[in-house]
Design an enzyme around this catalytic site. Structure first.
Site, PDB file in Angstrom:
ATOM      1  N   THR A 145      53.711  42.399  18.971  1.00  0.00           N
ATOM      2  CA  THR A 145      54.247  42.346  17.609  1.00  0.00           C
ATOM      3  C   THR A 145      53.197  42.909  16.647  1.00  0.00           C
ATOM      4  O   THR A 145      52.116  43.306  17.062  1.00  0.00           O
ATOM      5  CB  THR A 145      54.520  40.890  17.195  1.00  0.00           C
ATOM      6  OG1 THR A 145      53.255  40.243  16.969  1.00  0.00           O
ATOM      7  CG2 THR A 145      55.278  40.125  18.260  1.00  0.00           C
ATOM      8  N   GLU A 167      42.958  47.318  23.955  1.00  0.00           N
ATOM      9  CA  GLU A 167      42.729  48.766  24.058  1.00  0.00           C
ATOM     10  C   GLU A 167      43.657  49.549  23.132  1.00  0.00           C
ATOM     11  O   GLU A 167      43.264  50.541  22.525  1.00  0.00           O
ATOM     12  CB  GLU A 167      42.939  49.197  25.519  1.00  0.00           C
ATOM     13  CG  GLU A 167      42.724  50.661  25.804  1.00  0.00           C
ATOM     14  CD  GLU A 167      41.344  51.165  25.452  1.00  0.00           C
ATOM     15  OE1 GLU A 167      40.427  50.917  26.232  1.00  0.00           O
ATOM     16  OE2 GLU A 167      41.176  51.784  24.387  1.00  0.00           O
ATOM     17  N   VAL A 206      43.422  51.021  19.102  1.00  0.00           N
ATOM     18  CA  VAL A 206      42.927  52.319  18.634  1.00  0.00           C
ATOM     19  C   VAL A 206      43.409  53.388  19.618  1.00  0.00           C
ATOM     20  O   VAL A 206      43.138  53.295  20.819  1.00  0.00           O
ATOM     21  CB  VAL A 206      41.376  52.336  18.589  1.00  0.00           C
ATOM     22  CG1 VAL A 206      40.882  53.677  18.065  1.00  0.00           C
ATOM     23  CG2 VAL A 206      40.848  51.192  17.746  1.00  0.00           C
ATOM     24  N   GLY A 239      59.956  57.690  12.845  1.00  0.00           N
ATOM     25  CA  GLY A 239      59.182  56.602  13.462  1.00  0.00           C
ATOM     26  C   GLY A 239      57.697  56.881  13.618  1.00  0.00           C
ATOM     27  O   GLY A 239      57.011  56.213  14.390  1.00  0.00           O
ATOM     28  N   ASP A 278      45.397  51.586   7.789  1.00  0.00           N
ATOM     29  CA  ASP A 278      45.521  51.539   9.241  1.00  0.00           C
ATOM     30  C   ASP A 278      44.299  52.181   9.921  1.00  0.00           C
ATOM     31  O   ASP A 278      43.753  51.656  10.886  1.00  0.00           O
ATOM     32  CB  ASP A 278      46.810  52.266   9.640  1.00  0.00           C
ATOM     33  CG  ASP A 278      47.107  52.137  11.105  1.00  0.00           C
ATOM     34  OD1 ASP A 278      47.272  50.982  11.550  1.00  0.00           O
ATOM     35  OD2 ASP A 278      47.145  53.162  11.810  1.00  0.00           O
ATOM     36  N   LYS A 285      41.133  50.687  12.331  1.00  0.00           N
ATOM     37  CA  LYS A 285      40.740  51.239  13.633  1.00  0.00           C
ATOM     38  C   LYS A 285      39.251  51.541  13.683  1.00  0.00           C
ATOM     39  O   LYS A 285      38.575  51.205  14.672  1.00  0.00           O
ATOM     40  CB  LYS A 285      41.557  52.502  13.927  1.00  0.00           C
ATOM     41  CG  LYS A 285      43.013  52.199  14.215  1.00  0.00           C
ATOM     42  CD  LYS A 285      43.827  53.465  14.333  1.00  0.00           C
ATOM     43  CE  LYS A 285      45.267  53.147  14.716  1.00  0.00           C
ATOM     44  NZ  LYS A 285      46.156  54.275  14.515  1.00  0.00           N
ATOM     45  N   GLY A 308      53.133  56.267  19.800  1.00  0.00           N
ATOM     46  CA  GLY A 308      54.365  56.357  20.586  1.00  0.00           C
ATOM     47  C   GLY A 308      54.484  55.154  21.505  1.00  0.00           C
ATOM     48  O   GLY A 308      53.484  54.648  22.026  1.00  0.00           O
TER      49      GLY A 308
END
Ligand code: ADP
Ligand code: ASP
Ligand code: MG
Length: 814
Positions: A554, A605, A608, A663, A677, A681, A796
């Site tokens: 989530t 993992e 990032v 998306g 975001d 990272k 993806g």
């Protein structure tokens, strides 16, 4: 001559008894003695009926009726009608006597051990009579023998001691007197020298058979039951348990003493001295080889033969300064227990002599406390010894094997395996014979402990991973597909058996202890119970599985706040959710510490670069002693998409809209466009390189106009992009003029991190970055000029799912 014993399940009903008859009809032996238990469950029913009668509860009659019906039905189903009447009238007359005995108990409101033995003996009396008559009706050359006339004991009711001299001679006389091929007798029941019914203890039919086998010098003793032998662990609790082909008397005895109910512990003793072999066989699968128990088992094979456990144990500890160096304390302690007939199942004593700790049966606890405190009253009143402490509801779990003594490291392996799975060990004991290493644990941990140890010692090859998956949207669904697709490969090649035990989305959740079928999980989940994160956690705790992994797919902060609880219970956490690792440093650190302390990997993992092995590589560099000097990276698939598609024939607004629709961005595109975001990272990479950093320490050179940053909904945000189109075009033109491309770059160097839009000139590693690809350059002491480069799809569902998958495999190999 052979002795065959058939247990309660084997003779539970007409159908099962007919299987027993087939086995007997196929015997080659000249003479066979058949020892039978009461019809399965009847002994329990008799005891229950007697207990109710003794408290003047009239409902005893209901149970008595059930007992009657079971026997009468069995006769009617087994015996041809024309032969039934004699048998029915004999059994009815016995049942009438039983009824009279129970009425007596009901009227007096009391039951003595003597009467209890008398009542309970009807189980075997009736079963052996019915079975012998059935054999005769089926044309077998058989006769009924009354065990009470053969097996002679003292008068201790409930668990009498056998008089072997009398018994042996009685058995031999009976064999001589009966020339039939098959003699049928009841197990468990006996009588005192004066002829009063006694019993040999619960499960005692095995013992009867061994006593008879010893008396008549049988060539073999066969124990026919409902499982195919003595198993490596109780097959009811450990699904992977296997039948042990060959085992020594001592090992079998140790296993049964420590709870392997398949053999009543005293059974070995009578056959051991004569070296009579025992075979344990399955009435329902007679073709299975079962377990052979002999003096000399074949030397090779497993060092650990089996794992047993004894439930309902209490630990008693006596301690205090007054115990040091004073002789006789232990002697007094054990004497007191022994005088009260309390048997000690396990003993441990610290070498400091500061304390004695023993395991006894739960039911003896109150009595033991009272008598020990009384016996040491003098020392306790002077503060030399503390009052005895008792802890109830524990379980002993024991590794057993003759060859354990010649192998180092077994106890280490046992305790570290239990520790890794968060099984708290309350006490440890190892017999001097080294045939047994025992640990006392909580009852609630038994199933997990047995399965963990079984996996460690008997299934070295296959490791089971139990997954609890939260979030089954794009990424989660792909992840489940990949597990389903790879299941066979993982089992065969990597020796990993992955099962999803629980799953939840925001609406519903489901659990299946045998593993949720991943073929149709969508439908199963849709009809699951209402989702609840706290209940989900409770359920994971309650199931208490070994090698449990919580998988968070989530983006929820509430879910990320539960990681602590999982890790604290030795449950590993795998997550693609970045929130925890980019939260306050103290929180990130705490999670890492918990993972180390509780031996539960915490892997992320996919935080990032999706499935790219960026964090794992970084960890290896650091662990091998390399030092990270600089990190330069393009880490946002969304921003790449935007800047790869934005030019003077489109508008910035339209490209962002397209990215959102396809998306490539978070539902709230501002999280990507504002650089938050990417900040998260680079923060995670900096932390994983060994730096203490918080999100506020990162410089964000945002390219968004202040007005866009200030919006608080998507509509306003997109409108502001339209308002500032001119400034976006200006950014683009500037890059074109310099023959460069716009890339959103994250950088970390000298303890400082920053993110921002840069114009990247031709020839730079970042220049040709396509689509949603990510790239990371690690400049380290070992890679000072030519950085280590990791590049590839960085967003993806498919690649993210495979990154989560890779983390699961890492845990499997842990
Ligand atoms: P019977 O009625 O035939 O005497 P029991 O119920 O006394 O049978 O013993 C058989 C049962 O023992 C099995 O069904 C199994 O549940 C239990 N058991 C416990 N530990 C073991 C073990 N290590 N191997 C085989 N069976 C075991
Ligand atoms: N029927 C007795 C019991 O249930 C003895 C036995 O089955 O071994 O304990
Ligand atoms: Mg039994």
């Amino acid at each position: 001559m052979k002795v065959l014993k058939f247990g309660g399940t084997s003779v539970a009903n007409a159908n099962n008894i007919s299987l027993v008859k087939n086995i007997i009809a196929n015997q080659q032996s000249d003479k066979t003695i058949v020892v039978v238990s009461a019809l399965g469950g009847i002994t329990d029913l008799l005891l229950r009926t007697a207990a109710l009668a003794s408290i003047q509860d009239i409902s005893y009659k209901t149970f008595l009726k059930e007992i009657e019906d079971r026997h009468l039905t069995t006769i009617k189903e087994l015996i041809p009608i024309h032969s039934q009447s004699k048998i029915l009238s004999k059994v009815k007359s016995e049942l009438n006597t039983l009824e009279t005995l129970l009425e007596g108990a009901f009227l007096i409101g009391e039951i003595t051990p003597k009467l209890s033995d008398k009542i309970v003996s009807y189980g075997e009396l009736l079963s052996s009579y019915i079975i012998s008559e059935y054999f005769i009706a089926e044309g077998i050359d058989a006769a009924y023998v009354d065990s009470r006339q053969l097996i002679k004991t003292n008068s201790i009711h409930g668990k009498a001691t056998v008089n072997f001299q009398l018994t042996n001679s009685n058995c031999n006389t009976a064999v001589k007197e009966h020339n039939q091929k098959v003699l049928v007798m009841g197990g468990f029941i006996a009588s005192s020298v004066s002829g009063i019914s006694t019993t040999l203890g619960r499960g005692g039919s095995d013992y009867t058979a061994a006593i008879v086998a010893n008396a008549v010098d049988a060539e073999i003793l066969e124990i026919w039951t409902d499982v195919s032998g003595m198993y490596t662990a109780n097959p009811k609790l450990v699904k992977q348990a296997m039948s042990i082909p060959h085992i020594s008397y001592e090992e079998a005895m140790e296993l049964s003493h420590f709870g392997a109910k398949v053999l009543y512990p005293p059974t070995i003793q009578p056959v051991l001295s004569k070296g009579i072999s025992i075979v344990i066989k399955n009435t329902f699968k007679p073709e299975d080889p079962g377990t052979l128990i002999t003096k000399n088992k074949n030397g090779k094979g497993k060092t650990v033969r089996g794992i047993s456990h004894v439930e309902d144990i209490a630990l008693l500890s006596l301690e205090g300064p007054g115990m040091v160096g004073i002789p006789g304390i232990s002697k007094r302690f054990f004497e007191v227990l022994s005088n009260a007939d309390i048997s000690v199942v396990l003993i441990t004593q610290a070498s400091s002599e500061h304390s004695i700790c023993v395991g006894i049966s739960n039911q003896d606890t109150e009595l033991a406390i009272a008598i020990i405190n009384e016996a040491f009253d003098f020392e306790i009143s002077r503060g030399k010894i503390k009052s005895v402490i008792a802890e109830k509801d524990l379980t002993i779990i024991a590794l057993i094997g003759d060859n354990m003594k010649s192998h180092q490291g077994l106890s280490g392996k046992m305790f570290s395996t239990l520790g890794r799975n968060n099984v708290n060990i309350r006490a440890i004991a190892q017999g001097a014979s080294e045939r047994n290493i025992s640990a006392v644990i909580l009852k609630s941990d038994v199933k997990k402990a047995l399965n963990t140890l079984h996996e460690e010692f008997f299934e070295e090859n296959i490791k089971q991973l139990n997954l609890f998956v939260m979030g089954v949207g794009n990424v989660g669904a792909k992840f489940l597909d990949q597990i389903q697709q790879q299941k066979k490969y993982l089992k065969e090649k990597l020796k990993l058996n992955i099962r999803v035990i629980g799953m939840s989305n925001s609406r519903t959740m489901i659990f299946d202890e045998d593993g949720i079928s991943l073929k149709n999980w969508v439908d199963t989940l849709a009809s699951g119970e209402k989702a609840d994160k706290a209940l989900f956690y409770d359920k994971v705790m309650k199931l208490n599985y070994r090698n449990s992994i919580f998988v968070d797919n989530t983006a929820s902060e509430i879910v990320s706040n539960t990681y602590h609880s999982y890790l604290q219970n030795s449950i590993s956490v795998v997550t693609c959710n970045k929130i925890a690792c980019s939260s306050k440093f103290s929180n990130y650190q705490e999670l890492k510490d918990l993972a180390r302390k509780y031996n539960a990997p915490f892997l992320f993992e996919t935080n990032v670069g999706a499935g790219l092995p960026i964090i794992d590589t970084l960890k290896h560099l650091v662990a091998s002693g390399d030092k990270i000097l600089k990190i330069q990276a393009v880490l946002s698939g969304s921003l790449n998409f935007v800047f790869n598609n934005f030019n003077d024939s489109t508008t910035f607004h339209d490209v962002v809209k397209q990215a959102q629709q396809e998306g490539y961005t978070e539902p709230d595109p501002k999280i990507d466009l504002s650089g938050v975001d990417v900040m998260r990272k680079i923060l995670i990479l900096a932390r994983e390189s060994g730096n203490v950093l918080d999100i506020e320490d990162i410089e964000n050179h945002s390219f968004l106009p202040e007005a866009s940053l200030q919006t608080d909904n998507n509509e306003d945000f997109f409108r502001s992009l339209q308002d500032y189109e001119a400034s976006f075009q200006e950014m683009y033109q500037k890059a074109v003029a310099e023959n460069s491309k716009l890339k959103y770059v994250a950088q970390f160097e000298d303890g400082k991190a920053s993110v921002g839009l840069q114009r990247i000139p031709k020839g730079h590693d970042f220049y040709n970055l396509e689509g949603s690809d990510n790239i990371v350059l690690f400049y380290t002491e070992r890679y000072p000029n030519q950085p280590m480069i990791i590049k590839g799809a960085g967003a993806g569902a498919d690649v993210t799912a495979s990154g989560i998958f890779a983390d699961i495999i890492r845990i499997g190999n842990f």
